[in-house]
Design an enzyme around this catalytic site. Structure first.
Site, PDB file in Angstrom:
ATOM      1  N   TYR A  80      -3.589  -1.970 -10.458  1.00 50.43           N
ATOM      2  CA  TYR A  80      -3.519  -1.810  -9.007  1.00 50.43           C
ATOM      3  C   TYR A  80      -2.691  -2.929  -8.359  1.00 50.43           C
ATOM      4  O   TYR A  80      -1.795  -2.671  -7.540  1.00 50.43           O
ATOM      5  CB  TYR A  80      -4.942  -1.786  -8.445  1.00 50.43           C
ATOM      6  N   VAL A 113       1.084  -3.774   3.975  1.00 50.89           N
ATOM      7  CA  VAL A 113       1.050  -5.081   4.650  1.00 50.89           C
ATOM      8  C   VAL A 113       2.336  -5.881   4.449  1.00 50.89           C
ATOM      9  O   VAL A 113       2.515  -6.930   5.068  1.00 50.89           O
ATOM     10  CB  VAL A 113      -0.146  -5.969   4.215  1.00 50.89           C
ATOM     11  N   SER A 127       0.797  -1.238   0.000  1.00 49.34           N
ATOM     12  CA  SER A 127       0.000   0.000   0.000  1.00 49.34           C
ATOM     13  C   SER A 127       0.822   1.276   0.000  1.00 49.34           C
ATOM     14  O   SER A 127       0.281   2.359  -0.237  1.00 49.34           O
ATOM     15  CB  SER A 127      -0.938   0.027   1.215  1.00 49.34           C
ATOM     16  N   TYR A 176      -4.559   3.032   7.901  1.00 47.23           N
ATOM     17  CA  TYR A 176      -5.839   2.341   8.037  1.00 47.23           C
ATOM     18  C   TYR A 176      -6.595   2.905   9.240  1.00 47.23           C
ATOM     19  O   TYR A 176      -6.674   4.124   9.382  1.00 47.23           O
ATOM     20  CB  TYR A 176      -5.631   0.811   8.162  1.00 47.23           C
ATOM     21  N   LYS A 183       0.624   3.534  -2.904  1.00 50.22           N
ATOM     22  CA  LYS A 183      -0.486   4.472  -3.086  1.00 50.22           C
ATOM     23  C   LYS A 183      -0.028   5.926  -2.996  1.00 50.22           C
ATOM     24  O   LYS A 183      -0.644   6.810  -3.583  1.00 50.22           O
ATOM     25  CB  LYS A 183      -1.576   4.187  -2.026  1.00 50.22           C
TER      26      LYS A 183
END
Lengths: 309, 309, 309, 309
Positions: C193, C263, C66, C245, C69
């Site tokens: 993605y 992660v 992530s 998160y 991103k």
């Protein structure tokens, strides 16, 4: 279905339940409910022909709890007519019986008159500005008249315990008051609500009191028209789709009759055109309905063929 | 209720609906549905005695859409028995018919077989690893056999349009796949689902096909036992509590019979022990059920006294 | 803060983490992540002055997941400017990182670019109709350029595993497609993605690649303006409020710097005006952030006084 | 940043806001707020060096409302330390500021101390069984001491109006009481809560009172250590991620400083190591934050470069 058969069936169900007595968990959030003997079981059937069949502890009074919502709805519907539906819906709630989530999403209009929020609004609608004492008396007197028994009364200790621990109901009431869907003061409405849930009644009285719903709104014994035929059908429809918290579908699936349960362990069930049935056993299943009571009704319906489906 | 009366009642309802034809909004999310004439109205009643009464466009085929879920549930229940309930519930959903919220809260187990997620899981359960062509053929052949009409077929254009625009159903299916509650590949299950919803059927055929549910699971005309009496009652119970999206309570309240609607404008309704009723009018009300169809059923039930309550 | 101090601090933190190596749970939803050695720990600090300090496994590549991103957002913001915010918000999500609930309530517009739904929309926005290969190459080449290292590449096995198990992401993408908030085909967007999340990078490369965010959008070593000063500040603001998160508040509380975790166990953290910091340790805490990595950052910030608060 | 510049910058911002005065909608749920002149605008900056700069209505008292939550949190954190976090979280809420939904999902533990539910719990924690008068006096006296001004007092009319219309807060409090996350009687806690929100304060006093947060917990003028450096940083972190209801991300994005707004139109903002800033303009934007106040802060930060990012 002859008289003789029904007597035998009720007796059979009573016998079959002997080995199940004590199953489930007795509600223990207030002392007066917690100390009820878990092994109690009573069943009473009152037919539209005026006959009564019973087994077990059908003469022992228990706390009516949420079953009272059927009678409050009856009174509110007669007083307000269709205007009631602007303030409370008639759709299943699809979530826990005291959930506040859906209430927020739907701007303070509860899904139906049998979830707590909906019963509180229905009580407020019935009050129509009147004081708590007058309305509590009206509900008690209605139960007495319908059950043809003047000894029905409420348990002060239960009402007071409910008030002292009913934080979620205070939350719900204030929440709806914030949406302008409560007109009387929160305390007045809740006290009326807690007192109506605290009525003590026996299976025999309860079945008798609900008989008008099985007979198109007319009490077949007294001949009194309690509600219009249309209202009777509609109350039954709401009992069918919303009468058992988040297990209403399951009750329709297994029993196939309109019914309303309470955490006291009672269930009032209507076999339209045939009879009113009241069952009581204090142990609850995981969704809060009488475990042995539900089983007894399954057996009774299997033997009588009274499922509406 | 004599034969003569029913003929007159059906004709009366047909006449009363004349001035309502065209009411509601025709579903327009796919072209094949959008171009249906909004003024269509058909009604067919097939009794357990084998008589058929009809009025209006009862011979005009329409898109079965969600009504197919009744037949898929019937087949899945016969194939899996009570094991089906580990994968789909039987409680009303209490929210929009394709909502994904409750699905997340309940770990990918849909509330009931009639919401989209539940129908997708039920389809997957029925597939049990088989290919889409075999299962689509099974559903079509079942409809043909039950309706006693070999011309029933599916509309390829509708199935393809549904697939091309069914992003929410793809979302639901992938979501449940993530919870391991889908066993066949997502594409296989969804194609089967889209094709079963694309069957074209007339009111006359639909009422005939659903007749076994009014007669304890046995088709009273052919004598075929389609499902056990218990399963028939249970399917009816689910139709009663979950058959009309978020207006199931309202349908029980107003019509008082088990029913299942579809966005094509059709509704299959069961009067247990009496008849199966199919109605069709493409204009939908704000919750997605046929507006004139629902009104026609209200009138029919008022005149026949067929409400179960 | 002198050079010497920073070298000592980084070394101290590395020593302090020795006894913590192996804490937390390594992500195991795909094999390529599951087999990473839980005892790995790396830390690299690259200052705006161009100095690099590192400890532990700072040269070992790990899966960026992530953290990618941040770079996709950077590219999308440069390509679309403020128009991006019509399709994705910049508010914390307040629920699980892949929750679909809020997405439904907000009509398919994800809360921010760092939850999965938001990153998928941001990827779609960056694609602007281009094919997956072109966009994957653009992201990879951007990472190479910013990290000044041409060996950075993606792990095909990881990308394929993510695609094979990413049912929730397929659900999210189809869900947003149903709200018209996805323009390229679902499969194209998701493959892009999954591939960007599969880049392999070292702490040293990651800190170097993120350095422009600590320096007002200009890479202080190459002198390249990567984004405007305003965009750099805004990316940092989103990292602060949404980067971890449902523990973003906790990270702000404990570390007090903008950061983004993955992660794979990596965290990229920005000390505005001072340095970019990358840390990696594969064991995750209960909310999915690197357990030892977070602890190392707490210690580093306590020693450097780099908290922005 | 020299003194002279800051004087000019504050004056410039004041001038620039002239044409915006009156924008937004003044809160009108209670009369005392509704009758405030919409055209008011005040700004005060108090630096860690002890200098004060101001423009507009910086000497006009307004209702502190939710900004009081910063000071209640400060007191509760000093009294309870880290134990406070067992009863209230520190994550952004991601939904409307008085939503009850998340509270139910998270068993009565509010997301953070700045949403209403969280502030009510924080107040209860601070009370620790003490009576309302003592705690209201403690909060008032703290504000007086920090602002170095003994005239700060509360507006009885506002407190009473809040109590009379605060049904949602009564709902929240009872709801949390039902989860055992409220220890003092609901009425005691809410009266304390309503009274602390009813304090009247000027921009000048508010900036002065918050200055310790910009200076590591020590009031740089009086030299008093108000909270530990760690607590000061943590309060700022919560202001950054949770200080503006469901627009906290937006405030971080646009202003880049910790801040806390109130429906009275005030905002307290901290520039760590530099200054405390208080702004007031009663017109609110659609998410309930001062519209002109937010704009003024954006301009101030653009001119001073005080964004932490």
């Amino acid at each position: 279905m002859g008289t003789l058969d029904l007597a035998a069936i009720v007796a059979d169900v009573g016998r079959e339940m002997q080995s199940h007595r004590g199953e489930g968990h007795v509600a223990d959030y207030i002392p007066a409910l917690a100390r009820v003997d878990a092994r109690r079981f009573g069943l009473a059937v009152v037919t539209c022909g005026g006959e009564t069949f019973e087994t077990g502890d059908a003469w022992v009074p228990f706390s009516i709890q949420s079953i009272s919502k059927v009678f409050t709805l009856t009174l509110a519907l007669e007083r307000l007519g269709e205007d009631l539906w602007a303030r409370v819906g008639r759709e299943p709630s699809g979530s826990r019986f005291n959930s506040i989530v859906q209430l927020e999403a739907e701007h303070g209009v509860p899904r139906n008159p049998f979830i707590n929020a909906g019963a509180i609004v229905t009580t407020d609608a019935l009050m129509a500005g009147r004081g708590r004492d007058e309305v509590i008396a009206e509900i008690r007197d209605t139960l007495r008249r319908l059950a043809d028994n003047d000894t029905i009364d409420l348990d002060k200790e239960v009402a007071e315990s409910e008030a002292a621990t009913g934080f979620r109901n205070y939350a719900l009431a204030n929440f709806m008051r914030g949406f302008d869907n409560l007109r009387s003061p929160v305390e007045e409405v809740l006290q009326t609500y807690f007192h109506q849930c605290a009525m003590r009644i026996t299976c025999r009285q309860l079945a008798r009191a609900g008989l008008f719903l099985a007979n198109g709104g007319v009490d077949p014994i007294s001949g009194e028209r309690v509600v219009s035929a249309e209202h009777a059908r509609r109350i039954c429809a709401i009992m069918m789709t919303c009468g058992h918290y988040d297990a209403s579908g399951d009750f329709a699936f297994k029993v196939g009759l309109p019914g309303k349960s309470g955490v006291g362990g009672g269930i009032l069930t209507i076999a339209p055109g045939k009879a009113a049935i009241a069952v009581w056993s204090p142990g609850l299943n995981e969704v809060g309905n009488s475990q042995v009571g539900t089983l007894a009704l399954e057996r009774l319906v299997a033997k009588t063929g009274w499922s509406v489906f």
